[in-house]
Scaffold this motif. Structure first.
Motif, PDB file in Angstrom:
ATOM      1  N   GLN A  21     -10.304  22.941  98.401  1.00 39.14           N
ATOM      2  CA  GLN A  21     -10.234  24.243  97.736  1.00 39.14           C
ATOM      3  C   GLN A  21     -10.820  25.365  98.584  1.00 39.14           C
ATOM      4  OE1 GLN A  21      -8.635  24.920  95.044  1.00 39.14           O
ATOM      5  NE2 GLN A  21      -9.256  27.047  94.741  1.00 39.14           N
ATOM      6  N   ARG A  38     -12.449  23.906  92.678  1.00 35.81           N
ATOM      7  CA  ARG A  38     -11.069  23.951  92.194  1.00 35.81           C
ATOM      8  C   ARG A  38     -11.017  24.082  90.671  1.00 35.81           C
ATOM      9  NH1 ARG A  38      -6.844  20.157  95.141  1.00 35.81           N
ATOM     10  NH2 ARG A  38      -7.777  21.412  96.792  1.00 35.81           N
ATOM     11  N   SER A  39     -11.935  23.445  89.983  1.00 39.66           N
ATOM     12  CA  SER A  39     -11.983  23.577  88.525  1.00 39.66           C
ATOM     13  C   SER A  39     -12.318  25.015  88.123  1.00 39.66           C
ATOM     14  CB  SER A  39     -13.027  22.623  87.941  1.00 39.66           C
ATOM     15  OG  SER A  39     -12.646  21.278  88.163  1.00 39.66           O
ATOM     16  N   GLY A  43      -9.270  27.005  88.617  1.00 41.11           N
ATOM     17  CA  GLY A  43      -8.300  26.706  87.570  1.00 41.11           C
ATOM     18  C   GLY A  43      -8.630  27.417  86.270  1.00 41.11           C
ATOM     19  N   VAL A  44      -9.910  27.432  85.895  1.00 42.83           N
ATOM     20  CA  VAL A  44     -10.337  28.136  84.682  1.00 42.83           C
ATOM     21  C   VAL A  44     -10.068  29.635  84.820  1.00 42.83           C
ATOM     22  CG1 VAL A  44     -12.334  28.781  83.286  1.00 42.83           C
ATOM     23  CG2 VAL A  44     -12.048  26.406  84.029  1.00 42.83           C
ATOM     24  N   ALA A  58      -2.420  26.334  86.703  1.00 43.60           N
ATOM     25  CA  ALA A  58      -3.833  26.126  86.407  1.00 43.60           C
ATOM     26  C   ALA A  58      -4.059  24.809  85.670  1.00 43.60           C
ATOM     27  CB  ALA A  58      -4.357  27.294  85.575  1.00 43.60           C
ATOM     28  N   LEU A  59      -3.211  24.533  84.688  1.00 47.85           N
ATOM     29  CA  LEU A  59      -3.361  23.286  83.930  1.00 47.85           C
ATOM     30  C   LEU A  59      -3.158  22.073  84.824  1.00 47.85           C
ATOM     31  CD1 LEU A  59      -1.583  24.250  80.593  1.00 47.85           C
ATOM     32  CD2 LEU A  59      -4.038  24.028  81.013  1.00 47.85           C
ATOM     33  N   MET A  85      -3.796  21.962  88.061  1.00 46.67           N
ATOM     34  CA  MET A  85      -4.988  21.858  88.898  1.00 46.67           C
ATOM     35  C   MET A  85      -6.147  21.213  88.145  1.00 46.67           C
ATOM     36  SD  MET A  85      -5.028  25.523  90.932  1.00 46.67           S
ATOM     37  CE  MET A  85      -6.350  25.026  92.038  1.00 46.67           C
ATOM     38  N   LEU A  86      -6.279  21.552  86.850  1.00 51.62           N
ATOM     39  CA  LEU A  86      -7.381  21.019  86.062  1.00 51.62           C
ATOM     40  C   LEU A  86      -7.154  19.585  85.622  1.00 51.62           C
ATOM     41  CD1 LEU A  86      -8.069  24.189  83.875  1.00 51.62           C
ATOM     42  CD2 LEU A  86      -9.543  23.285  85.676  1.00 51.62           C
ATOM     43  N   LEU A  87      -5.887  19.238  85.342  1.00 50.29           N
ATOM     44  CA  LEU A  87      -5.590  17.923  84.783  1.00 50.29           C
ATOM     45  C   LEU A  87      -5.242  16.874  85.832  1.00 50.29           C
ATOM     46  CD1 LEU A  87      -3.449  18.975  81.680  1.00 50.29           C
ATOM     47  CD2 LEU A  87      -5.858  18.301  81.731  1.00 50.29           C
ATOM     48  N   TRP A 144      -9.073  14.216  94.655  1.00 49.80           N
ATOM     49  CA  TRP A 144      -7.877  15.018  94.915  1.00 49.80           C
ATOM     50  C   TRP A 144      -7.428  14.840  96.344  1.00 49.80           C
ATOM     51  CZ3 TRP A 144      -6.913  19.923  91.834  1.00 49.80           C
ATOM     52  CH2 TRP A 144      -7.190  19.664  90.493  1.00 49.80           C
TER      53      TRP A 144
END
Length: 260
Positions: A46, A106-107, A110-111, A246-247, A249-251, A260
């Motif tokens: 990231q 990265r989280s 994503g948020v 975004a979803l 990246m988060l999931l 990752w």
């Protein structure tokens, strides 16, 4: 950084051109598109994706700042403290960001994308108060550089997205003036962030520089096309795309059950 073949350079130039065009088309920084693409498609960590994206964004921002402030100049007494505070915040936070765990960073990114997408889906573009009145005296405007710069340092993007509605809703600026102020904030921040990420070896110049050249060639065309298309339809389509990205990246770590 690694050597690239001519075909690779042409491919990256094309990618930069596409990102520059869509950045101009949707009126939102190309880094919002570039960072998840570099992270997901190129498999970059990231921080490396954010730093490489900054190499693409900085020349485009300089050109955009120069063109925009010719029409909407900002007084030196406002621009200088705003730029200094923003740059200082960027430097401090970027020092921390380059050392963060890639999954955590990265989280956070994503948020941030989720929040941007939801705002675009549920809200309207902010406009300044008709009478020019704001909640606070405009002498306090340089303080916006602190959260805006911190966002740039942490995520490599987002300073303008955070600052523009503050300038319009809190200080009563017209949208055009707010965007000019945001460019005054974001442009030096991007330079500081790029230098900081570069010193931490979190920039792939062989990818970022060709992307910058490609983006410079097409960003104006994207802006021109945007003026001919329905704004609401474009913003909704872009918001849904950002939300889906975004979803993912988060999931993705949960789905793959591994690093990752």
């Amino acid at each position: 950084m690694h050597a690239l073949a001519i075909t690779d350079i042409l491919s990256i130039l094309t990618l930069g051109a596409a990102l520059g065009f869509f950045g101009g088309l949707f009126g939102i920084g190309g880094g919002i598109i570039a960072i998840p693409f570099l992270a997901l498609a190129f498999g970059m960590e990231q921080a490396l994706a954010q730093g490489t994206s900054l190499a693409m964004m900085l020349p485009i921002l300089i050109v955009g700042w120069w063109r925009y402030t010719r029409q909407h100049p900002v007084a030196l007494g406002t621009a200088l403290p705003l730029a200094v505070l923003a740059s200082a915040a960027t430097y401090g936070v970027a020092q921390v960001a380059t050392g963060l765990d890639s999954g955590l960073l990265r989280s956070l990114f994503g948020v941030f994308l989720v929040l941007i997408a939801l705002r675009m889906l549920t809200g309207r573009r902010p406009a300044g108060n008709a009478d020019g009145a704001g909640v606070f005296d405009r002498r306090w405007q340089p303080l916006v550089g602190i959260p805006g710069g911190a966002c740039m340092g942490l995520l490599g993007v987002g300073g303008g997205l955070l600052a523009t509605p503050i300038f319009t809703q809190v200080f009563g600026q017209r949208q055009t003036v707010a965007q000019s102020l945001s460019l005054v904030l974001v442009t030096p921040c991007s330079a500081v962030a790029l230098l900081t990420y570069g010193r931490a070896h979190q920039v792939d110049w062989s990818i970022g520089l060709p992307m910058a050249i490609g983006g410079l060639l097409t960003v104006s065309a994207g802006v021109s096309v945007a003026h001919r298309l329905p704004e609401r339809s474009m913003r909704l389509a872009f918001a849904w795309m950002i939300l889906a990205t975004a979803l993912w990246m988060l999931l993705k770590p949960l789905i793959l059950q591994g690093p990752w």
